[in-house]
Write a protein that holds these residues in place. Structure first.
Motif, PDB file in Angstrom:
ATOM      1  N   THR A 172       0.843  -1.207   0.000  1.00 30.32           N
ATOM      2  CA  THR A 172       0.000   0.000   0.000  1.00 30.32           C
ATOM      3  C   THR A 172       0.880   1.259   0.000  1.00 30.32           C
ATOM      4  O   THR A 172       0.606   2.219  -0.734  1.00 30.32           O
ATOM      5  CB  THR A 172      -0.927   0.007   1.241  1.00 30.32           C
ATOM      6  OG1 THR A 172      -1.615  -1.237   1.275  1.00 30.32           O
ATOM      7  CG2 THR A 172      -1.926   1.131   1.197  1.00 30.32           C
ATOM      8  N   PHE A 173       1.937   1.242   0.803  1.00 29.31           N
ATOM      9  CA  PHE A 173       2.871   2.366   0.871  1.00 29.31           C
ATOM     10  C   PHE A 173       3.496   2.616  -0.511  1.00 29.31           C
ATOM     11  O   PHE A 173       3.578   3.763  -0.973  1.00 29.31           O
ATOM     12  CB  PHE A 173       3.946   2.045   1.916  1.00 29.31           C
ATOM     13  CG  PHE A 173       5.021   3.089   2.036  1.00 29.31           C
ATOM     14  CD1 PHE A 173       4.719   4.399   2.348  1.00 29.31           C
ATOM     15  CD2 PHE A 173       6.362   2.749   1.837  1.00 29.31           C
ATOM     16  CE1 PHE A 173       5.715   5.354   2.454  1.00 29.31           C
ATOM     17  CE2 PHE A 173       7.364   3.696   1.944  1.00 29.31           C
ATOM     18  CZ  PHE A 173       7.044   5.000   2.254  1.00 29.31           C
ATOM     19  N   THR A 174       3.903   1.535  -1.184  1.00 28.08           N
ATOM     20  CA  THR A 174       4.503   1.667  -2.517  1.00 28.08           C
ATOM     21  C   THR A 174       3.495   2.269  -3.500  1.00 28.08           C
ATOM     22  O   THR A 174       3.838   3.163  -4.291  1.00 28.08           O
ATOM     23  CB  THR A 174       4.976   0.281  -3.031  1.00 28.08           C
ATOM     24  OG1 THR A 174       5.829  -0.284  -2.037  1.00 28.08           O
ATOM     25  CG2 THR A 174       5.717   0.391  -4.349  1.00 28.08           C
ATOM     26  N   ALA A 175       2.250   1.797  -3.437  1.00 27.11           N
ATOM     27  CA  ALA A 175       1.206   2.321  -4.329  1.00 27.11           C
ATOM     28  C   ALA A 175       0.986   3.819  -4.085  1.00 27.11           C
ATOM     29  O   ALA A 175       0.894   4.613  -5.030  1.00 27.11           O
ATOM     30  CB  ALA A 175      -0.092   1.554  -4.102  1.00 27.11           C
ATOM     31  N   LEU A 176       0.943   4.202  -2.795  1.00 25.96           N
ATOM     32  CA  LEU A 176       0.737   5.624  -2.459  1.00 25.96           C
ATOM     33  C   LEU A 176       1.897   6.481  -2.961  1.00 25.96           C
ATOM     34  O   LEU A 176       1.684   7.577  -3.490  1.00 25.96           O
ATOM     35  CB  LEU A 176       0.591   5.787  -0.946  1.00 25.96           C
ATOM     36  CG  LEU A 176      -0.750   5.359  -0.351  1.00 25.96           C
ATOM     37  CD1 LEU A 176      -0.692   5.384   1.167  1.00 25.96           C
ATOM     38  CD2 LEU A 176      -1.863   6.288  -0.837  1.00 25.96           C
ATOM     39  N   ARG A 177       3.124   5.975  -2.809  1.00 27.44           N
ATOM     40  CA  ARG A 177       4.295   6.747  -3.241  1.00 27.44           C
ATOM     41  C   ARG A 177       4.337   6.880  -4.763  1.00 27.44           C
ATOM     42  O   ARG A 177       4.796   7.894  -5.284  1.00 27.44           O
ATOM     43  CB  ARG A 177       5.583   6.095  -2.731  1.00 27.44           C
ATOM     44  CG  ARG A 177       5.717   6.130  -1.227  1.00 27.44           C
ATOM     45  CD  ARG A 177       5.790   7.522  -0.672  1.00 27.44           C
ATOM     46  NE  ARG A 177       7.158   8.013  -0.630  1.00 27.44           N
ATOM     47  CZ  ARG A 177       7.547   9.093   0.030  1.00 27.44           C
ATOM     48  NH1 ARG A 177       6.662   9.815   0.694  1.00 27.44           N
ATOM     49  NH2 ARG A 177       8.796   9.482   0.020  1.00 27.44           N
ATOM     50  N   LEU A 178       3.864   5.860  -5.478  1.00 20.07           N
ATOM     51  CA  LEU A 178       3.817   5.961  -6.945  1.00 20.07           C
ATOM     52  C   LEU A 178       2.850   7.065  -7.377  1.00 20.07           C
ATOM     53  O   LEU A 178       3.130   7.840  -8.293  1.00 20.07           O
ATOM     54  CB  LEU A 178       3.404   4.623  -7.563  1.00 20.07           C
ATOM     55  CG  LEU A 178       4.525   3.578  -7.680  1.00 20.07           C
ATOM     56  CD1 LEU A 178       3.959   2.223  -8.092  1.00 20.07           C
ATOM     57  CD2 LEU A 178       5.584   4.020  -8.693  1.00 20.07           C
ATOM     58  N   CYS A 179       1.711   7.135  -6.680  1.00 18.15           N
ATOM     59  CA  CYS A 179       0.744   8.207  -6.981  1.00 18.15           C
ATOM     60  C   CYS A 179       1.358   9.573  -6.620  1.00 18.15           C
ATOM     61  O   CYS A 179       1.188  10.548  -7.359  1.00 18.15           O
ATOM     62  CB  CYS A 179      -0.559   7.995  -6.203  1.00 18.15           C
ATOM     63  SG  CYS A 179      -1.434   6.511  -6.711  1.00 18.15           S
ATOM     64  N   SER A 180       2.077   9.624  -5.473  1.00 14.13           N
ATOM     65  CA  SER A 180       2.743  10.880  -5.081  1.00 14.13           C
ATOM     66  C   SER A 180       3.751  11.297  -6.137  1.00 14.13           C
ATOM     67  O   SER A 180       3.899  12.484  -6.432  1.00 14.13           O
ATOM     68  CB  SER A 180       3.507  10.717  -3.760  1.00 14.13           C
ATOM     69  OG  SER A 180       2.652  10.378  -2.756  1.00 14.13           O
ATOM     70  N   LEU A 181       4.448  10.303  -6.709  1.00 16.03           N
ATOM     71  CA  LEU A 181       5.465  10.611  -7.722  1.00 16.03           C
ATOM     72  C   LEU A 181       4.819  11.317  -8.919  1.00 16.03           C
ATOM     73  O   LEU A 181       5.331  12.324  -9.403  1.00 16.03           O
ATOM     74  CB  LEU A 181       6.155   9.320  -8.173  1.00 16.03           C
ATOM     75  CG  LEU A 181       7.191   9.480  -9.278  1.00 16.03           C
ATOM     76  CD1 LEU A 181       8.372  10.315  -8.794  1.00 16.03           C
ATOM     77  CD2 LEU A 181       7.686   8.133  -9.782  1.00 16.03           C
ATOM     78  N   VAL A 182       3.662  10.796  -9.356  1.00 16.52           N
ATOM     79  CA  VAL A 182       2.969  11.427 -10.494  1.00 16.52           C
ATOM     80  C   VAL A 182       2.594  12.867 -10.142  1.00 16.52           C
ATOM     81  O   VAL A 182       2.781  13.786 -10.941  1.00 16.52           O
ATOM     82  CB  VAL A 182       1.712  10.617 -10.892  1.00 16.52           C
ATOM     83  CG1 VAL A 182       0.994  11.269 -12.057  1.00 16.52           C
ATOM     84  CG2 VAL A 182       2.095   9.190 -11.255  1.00 16.52           C
ATOM     85  N   ALA A 183       2.104  13.073  -8.902  1.00 15.76           N
ATOM     86  CA  ALA A 183       1.713  14.425  -8.474  1.00 15.76           C
ATOM     87  C   ALA A 183       2.924  15.350  -8.420  1.00 15.76           C
ATOM     88  O   ALA A 183       2.842  16.515  -8.802  1.00 15.76           O
ATOM     89  CB  ALA A 183       1.037  14.353  -7.113  1.00 15.76           C
ATOM     90  N   ARG A 184       4.068  14.824  -7.961  1.00 15.18           N
ATOM     91  CA  ARG A 184       5.248  15.676  -7.784  1.00 15.18           C
ATOM     92  C   ARG A 184       5.947  16.003  -9.104  1.00 15.18           C
ATOM     93  O   ARG A 184       6.513  17.085  -9.239  1.00 15.18           O
ATOM     94  CB  ARG A 184       6.237  14.995  -6.833  1.00 15.18           C
ATOM     95  CG  ARG A 184       5.746  15.020  -5.397  1.00 15.18           C
ATOM     96  CD  ARG A 184       6.661  14.267  -4.478  1.00 15.18           C
ATOM     97  NE  ARG A 184       6.096  14.172  -3.145  1.00 15.18           N
ATOM     98  CZ  ARG A 184       6.672  13.555  -2.141  1.00 15.18           C
ATOM     99  NH1 ARG A 184       7.837  12.966  -2.300  1.00 15.18           N
ATOM    100  NH2 ARG A 184       6.097  13.517  -0.965  1.00 15.18           N
ATOM    101  N   VAL A 185       5.935  15.056 -10.051  1.00 18.87           N
ATOM    102  CA  VAL A 185       6.634  15.346 -11.318  1.00 18.87           C
ATOM    103  C   VAL A 185       5.751  16.154 -12.272  1.00 18.87           C
ATOM    104  O   VAL A 185       6.259  16.746 -13.227  1.00 18.87           O
ATOM    105  CB  VAL A 185       7.126  14.063 -12.047  1.00 18.87           C
ATOM    106  CG1 VAL A 185       8.061  13.268 -11.170  1.00 18.87           C
ATOM    107  CG2 VAL A 185       5.978  13.218 -12.549  1.00 18.87           C
ATOM    108  N   ALA A 186       4.436  16.176 -11.994  1.00 18.51           N
ATOM    109  CA  ALA A 186       3.503  16.815 -12.926  1.00 18.51           C
ATOM    110  C   ALA A 186       3.880  18.255 -13.294  1.00 18.51           C
ATOM    111  O   ALA A 186       3.860  18.608 -14.478  1.00 18.51           O
ATOM    112  CB  ALA A 186       2.087  16.748 -12.370  1.00 18.51           C
ATOM    113  N   PRO A 187       4.252  19.116 -12.317  1.00 19.67           N
ATOM    114  CA  PRO A 187       4.543  20.512 -12.696  1.00 19.67           C
ATOM    115  C   PRO A 187       5.701  20.646 -13.688  1.00 19.67           C
ATOM    116  O   PRO A 187       5.759  21.615 -14.438  1.00 19.67           O
ATOM    117  CB  PRO A 187       4.890  21.180 -11.349  1.00 19.67           C
ATOM    118  CG  PRO A 187       4.262  20.319 -10.312  1.00 19.67           C
ATOM    119  CD  PRO A 187       4.317  18.933 -10.852  1.00 19.67           C
ATOM    120  N   ALA A 188       6.651  19.675 -13.682  1.00 21.77           N
ATOM    121  CA  ALA A 188       7.820  19.788 -14.565  1.00 21.77           C
ATOM    122  C   ALA A 188       7.725  18.863 -15.778  1.00 21.77           C
ATOM    123  O   ALA A 188       8.682  18.725 -16.527  1.00 21.77           O
ATOM    124  CB  ALA A 188       9.080  19.457 -13.774  1.00 21.77           C
ATOM    125  N   ALA A 189       6.554  18.208 -15.958  1.00 20.45           N
ATOM    126  CA  ALA A 189       6.409  17.245 -17.061  1.00 20.45           C
ATOM    127  C   ALA A 189       5.363  17.733 -18.057  1.00 20.45           C
ATOM    128  O   ALA A 189       4.600  18.659 -17.759  1.00 20.45           O
ATOM    129  CB  ALA A 189       6.007  15.888 -16.504  1.00 20.45           C
TER     130      ALA A 189
END
Lengths: 261, 103
Positions: A172-189
């Motif tokens: 579950t932690f890994t799944a949450l962090r993957l979603c966080s990654l998409v949110a965090r890279v979005a402004p620069a992608a």
């Protein structure tokens, strides 16, 4: 945290930014009797992204890209929970029962924010990815090492419950962090266009519909368990949500003023 | 409440003057005797803004407040007029069918 804050937190970010204070006030004043309406209103707004106010440019597409990955993550966890299964697999060796995965993978490919080919943007993407995924990578590695070390063999009782709990917590932690990654890279992608997001949601919905059908088939033709029924219901809900949201984004369905920005 | 009903009520009270979300619900309470649930109200406001029937009023000094105070647009007035006229026709037909002369 109050119930009003929790319920307001269920609304899409753009709606929270515009109306969050007032929604909290209304929920706090009306009390428990308004909770069903407030929660149903939040669910309806998630299913109609074209209704979200355009508070920030590109916000709707960013939120939808994260939501798309959240759906994929929940699907992966559900699939893991239903294994081993003969009717719903994710194995190239069983193409007939794994076909449902193909539209989902295509949808994820379409909905993924793409890196901008500039040195600064790529450096930022790498830094954010390493920072976000370091902890889940360490947790997964520790879990694999512990499983293969032979320290605990044939666990029973409390140890078994604790190990299973740890296993699901790490997933579950890994799944949450993957979603966080998409949110965090979005402004620069480079974010997917609305048309691509629409296609991605409809493809994922189609894959989920296949998975729901296969899961339902297993429930009907074999002895149903509470777990298989819950997984089928969850898959069905995810199917409905993704297809409804994808349908809402279809070009020409909504006036230009309401297209996601 | 049906979302179309909530949207009609919101348009009706905004036809009078620009209001922010909470004041919209207070005006609806004055009109119908009950407040809309938060999900119905803010869903209706979001939907109406997305359809271009209402827009931020832009009169308040504070930027956040300015964004939350909504007013009806020209298209919104046209839509409301058409809906109310249709409702009036249905109302008159219903009253005649009951043997009551419409006022």
């Amino acid at each position: 945290m109050s119930a009003a804050t929790l319920i307001t937190g269920l609304y899409p970010p753009a709606v929270r930014q515009r109306w969050g204070t007032e929604i909290s006030r209304e929920v706090a004043e009306a009390g428990i009797r308004c909770w069903p309406d407030a929660v149903a209103g939040a669910a309806r707004l998630w299913l109609h992204p074209s209704d979200w106010p355009g508070t920030l440019t590109g916000q709707t597409r960013r939120v939808l890209a994260v939501a798309l990955f959240a759906v994929a993550a929940v699907t992966a966890l559900l699939l893991r929970a239903t294994q081993p299964s003969t009717t719903l697999t994710a194995d190239p060796g069983h193409p007939a029962t794994s076909l449902w995965l193909l539209p989902i993978l295509l949808g994820i490919g379409l909905g993924t924010p793409l890196p901008v080919p500039r040195r600064q943007a790529l450096a930022h993407l790498t830094t954010v990815s390493v920072r976000t995924l370091a902890a889940p990578a360490a947790a997964l590695s520790a879990m694999v090492l512990a499983a293969n070390s032979g320290v605990v063999e044939q666990p029973t009782g409390f140890v078994r419950v604790a190990l299973v709990g740890c296993y699901w917590a790490v997933l579950t932690f890994t799944a949450l962090r993957l979603c966080s990654l998409v949110a965090r890279v979005a402004p620069a992608a480079a974010m997917p266009t609305t048309r691509r997001l629409c296609a991605a949601l409809l493809l994922i919905g189609a894959g989920l519909a296949l998975a729901t059908g296969q899961s339902l088939f297993a429930v009907v033709w074999t002895a149903p368990t509470a777990g298989s029924l819950a997984a089928t219901l969850a898959l069905g809900l995810l199917t409905t949500a993704t297809i409804r949201a994808g349908h809402d984004l279809r070009p020409g369905r909504t006036p230009a003023a309401s297209r996601p920005r | 409440m049906h979302s179309a009903d909530a949207q009609m009520l919101v348009l009706t009270v905004l036809a009078d003057r620009p209001l922010h979300g909470y004041a919209v619900n207070t005006a609806i309470e004055g009109l119908t005797g009950r407040r809309l649930g938060p999900g119905s109200l803010y869903g209706a406001l979001s939907r109406l803004e997305a359809r271009g029937l209402i827009e931020p009023a832009g009169q308040e000094a504070d930027a956040k407040e300015r964004h939350r105070t909504m007013r009806i647009t020209g298209t919104g007035r046209e839509t409301l007029r058409a809906e109310l006229e249709q409702m009036a026709r249905v109302s008159q037909a219903g009253l005649r069918a009951l043997g009551i002369e419409p006022a």
